[in-house]
Enzyme design. Structure first.
Site, PDB file in Angstrom:
ATOM      1  N   SER A  45      41.016  39.551  42.257  1.00  0.00           N
ATOM      2  CA  SER A  45      42.075  39.802  41.286  1.00  0.00           C
ATOM      3  C   SER A  45      43.421  40.202  41.885  1.00  0.00           C
ATOM      4  O   SER A  45      44.429  40.158  41.203  1.00  0.00           O
ATOM      5  CB  SER A  45      41.644  40.864  40.278  1.00  0.00           C
ATOM      6  N   LYS A  88      44.628  47.596  41.214  1.00  0.00           N
ATOM      7  CA  LYS A  88      45.584  46.924  40.323  1.00  0.00           C
ATOM      8  C   LYS A  88      46.992  47.405  40.618  1.00  0.00           C
ATOM      9  O   LYS A  88      47.217  48.393  41.307  1.00  0.00           O
ATOM     10  CB  LYS A  88      45.264  47.214  38.844  1.00  0.00           C
TER      11      LYS A  88
END
Length: 186
Positions: A45, A88
């Site tokens: 990701s 993230k």
């Protein structure tokens, strides 16, 4: 007589060594529990900026700002393995209005520069007429943060599980130390 002194010297040496090791291990435990977090990137990701199996150090008590990379506990809404952590990027701060339109991200009406998205994944999507980041509008509630992965096509992030609280954030990434050829501070 000499043999007794020699035996006593070795015994003293080993006692001191054990005490020293206990102190060092205790300090390491305290650091890893309360000051820093040692984490491994798992998944794709954050590609290409962070790859799977890279090792990171996050500072547990650092303040962070927009575009900083953080480690967070996987939200229950993500339905991931309990105890999982995510890496993230912070996009929205409490109270921000976020608008994603035609691969441009606006925060409170201002274009957010995202140089970390200039990659082959985005170029491939754009080449076939697709946007890399889906269009959306979101108002971040007070006390919450909006986080997204850099590989927008596949990232499980706030677009999927919603905003996160400050309590969910373990720390701000300050160092990538593995692999050795990619050591970098942030």
């Amino acid at each position: 007589m000499k043999k007794e002194n020699n035996d006593e010297g070795w015994g003293s040496f080993f006692r001191e060594l054990i005490v020293m090791l206990a102190v060092v291990l205790g300090i390491c435990y305290l650091l890893l529990t309360f000051v820093i977090s040692n984490d491994r990137v798992s998944g794709n990701s954050m590609q290409p900026n962070f790859e799977g199996n890279e090792r990171l150090i996050a500072s547990r008590h650092s303040s962070f700002k927009r575009n900083d990379v953080v480690v967070l506990y996987a939200p229950k809404a993500a339905r991931d393995t309990p105890g999982s952590v995510y890496v993230k990027r912070v996009i929205g701060m409490p109270g921000d209005k976020i608008v994603s339109k035609n691969d441009k991200l606006y925060v409170n009406g201002k274009l957010l520069p995202e140089p970390y998205l200039e990659n082959d994944y985005k170029k491939a999507d754009n080449a076939i007429g697709q946007t890399y980041t889906t269009n959306f509008t979101y108002q971040v509630p007070k006390g919450h943060y909006w986080v997204m992965g850099d590989h927008r096509d596949i990232s499980k992030d706030s677009r999927r599980f919603g905003p996160i609280t400050r309590k969910a954030i373990i720390g701000k990434v300050v160092l990538r130390y593995w692999p050795l050829n990619k050591i970098q501070t942030f």
